[in-house]
Design an enzyme around this catalytic site. Structure first.
Site, mmCIF file in Angstrom:
data_model
loop_
_atom_site.group_PDB
_atom_site.id
_atom_site.type_symbol
_atom_site.label_atom_id
_atom_site.label_comp_id
_atom_site.label_asym_id
_atom_site.label_seq_id
_atom_site.Cartn_x
_atom_site.Cartn_y
_atom_site.Cartn_z
ATOM 1 N N ASP A 226 33.561 39.437 43.572
ATOM 2 C CA ASP A 226 34.734 38.860 44.227
ATOM 3 C C ASP A 226 34.958 39.473 45.602
ATOM 4 O OD1 ASP A 226 35.267 37.201 42.111
ATOM 5 O OD2 ASP A 226 36.888 38.424 41.266
ATOM 6 N N ASP A 239 37.287 43.171 41.366
ATOM 7 C CA ASP A 239 37.239 41.911 40.635
ATOM 8 C C ASP A 239 38.643 41.489 40.233
ATOM 9 O OD1 ASP A 239 34.964 40.100 39.500
ATOM 10 O OD2 ASP A 239 36.576 40.077 38.028
ATOM 11 N N LYS A 241 41.207 39.070 37.978
ATOM 12 C CA LYS A 241 41.310 38.347 36.715
ATOM 13 C C LYS A 241 42.699 37.718 36.643
ATOM 14 C CE LYS A 241 37.413 40.055 35.274
ATOM 15 N NZ LYS A 241 36.234 39.177 35.290
HETATM 16 MN MN MN Z 1 37.006 37.547 39.236
#
Ligand code: MN
Length: 343
Positions: A226, A239, A241
């Site tokens: 990301d 990252d 979420k």
């Molecule tokens: Mn992600």
């Protein structure tokens, strides 16, 4: 052998990778500790010797040889997370001296790319999910289907995927400096953005990569990271979420720590990333969880110690397990061909 094969087919029908059960059987004998571990390692070794001698004779397919090469690497030489040819974080300057650059980006899922054929980090983690996580996941799915009905659950999954995609697009847009976030018309996306806005704006700086495909040149896996950027004077993998309920412990992240660790290893060993973009090894990461109701995101910082000494070993074990499963698949299709030929 026949018995084994039918067991294997059974497992495929149940969508349980056979490696998972093997692992469960080994850890099931928890009391015997080290002895069991050793026996397991020996068995692994003799199995791999057996396969090598078989296949150096026959060399059935190139694919199988590729699988074997990765296996030998993950098995024996313990490829380190850090690239010895790169600076380590403590040797590098606090900030990359060349200053901000336009971050490298690649479109998702490029066609006609050689890295296309490599398995992705998420695919590997899914295929080798520990039995305990698989159990929880199955139980959760069952409860959701009971609550929403089958088609309701399918719709729920699509919506979850969609909200993730939209949030990632909004964040990427912001990080790439292409103005403020767009597509905030949907309430859920504006809530998710509200959840991460503070940490993205105040804590992340000097962005190096955004939604970038990274490939581990030696261990032969790939992934889409990301973001790589500075977080409190340290270059980290990030990252994002999305979640509905608060994730209060690192355990609730399941395999996410292994995912970002795998990205660290790939970035450190990806020969296509220029030095002026990333000039050092990366061995820390952030998992940022955005909430659909807009409450402040959870930020999990995974430090060098944990990544080097724990997560990287867990990840290379999973990678090894995956390549064993692949090898088994190819071995079996080879056997079937032979048998069909003699009938
Ligand atoms: Mn992600």
């Amino acid at each position: 052998m026949n018995h084994f094969r039918s067991t294997e087919r059974h497992l495929t029908l149940l969508k349980i990778p056979c490696g998972v059960l093997k692992e469960a059987r080994v850890s099931g004998n928890a009391g015997s500790g080290g002895g069991m571990k050793n026996r397991y390692a020996n068995r692994k070794q003799s199995f791999s010797n057996h396969v090598v001698s078989r296949y150096t004779r026959g060399a059935r397919t190139i694919k199988l040889r590729e699988v074997m090469q990765t296996r030998l690497l993950t098995n024996n030489s313990n490829i380190p997370l850090l690239n010895p040819g790169k600076l380590n974080p403590e040797e590098a300057s606090k900030n990359i001296v060349t200053g901000p650059i336009v971050p490298l980006t690649l479109p998702r899922f490029p066609k006609n790319n050689s890295s296309d054929k490599l398995p992705s980090v998420t695919k590997i983690l899914q295929a080798t999910m520990p039995a305990s996580s698989q159990f929880l996941l199955d139980r959760w799915k069952e409860a959701m289907v009971k609550k929403l009905g089958f088609s309701g659950f399918i719709k729920y999954q699509q919506d979850t995927f969609e909200r993730g995609k939209l949030l990632h697009a909004v964040i990427a847009n912001y990080l790439l400096g292409q103005g403020g976030p767009t597509e905030l018309s949907k309430e859920i996306v504006s809530n998710l953005w509200k959840s991460v806005e503070n940490v993205v704006k105040d804590k992340i700086s000097n962005v190096r990569l955004v939604e970038h495909i990274v490939t581990h040149s030696d261990l032969k896996y790939r992934g889409i990271v990301d973001c790589v950027a500075f977080y409190q004077d340290e270059l980290v993998v990030i990252d994002f979420k999305t979640a509905e309920k608060p994730k209060k412990t690192v355990e609730s992240l399941f395999d996410n720590p292994l995912q970002v660790t795998a990205y660290c290893g790939a970035i450190n060993n990806d020969r296509s990333i220029p030095k002026h973009v990333i000039d050092r090894n990366i061995c820390s990461a952030l998992v940022i969880v955005a909430y659909v109701d807009g409450t402040e995101a959870s930020v999990y910082y995974l430090g060098r110690e944990k990544i080097l000494n724990d997560y990287w070993k867990q990840w290379t074990n999973r990678l090894d397990q995956y390549s064993r499963m692949e090898e088994m698949k190819h071995r079996q299709s080879g056997n079937t061909d032979l048998q069909n030929g003699t009938k």
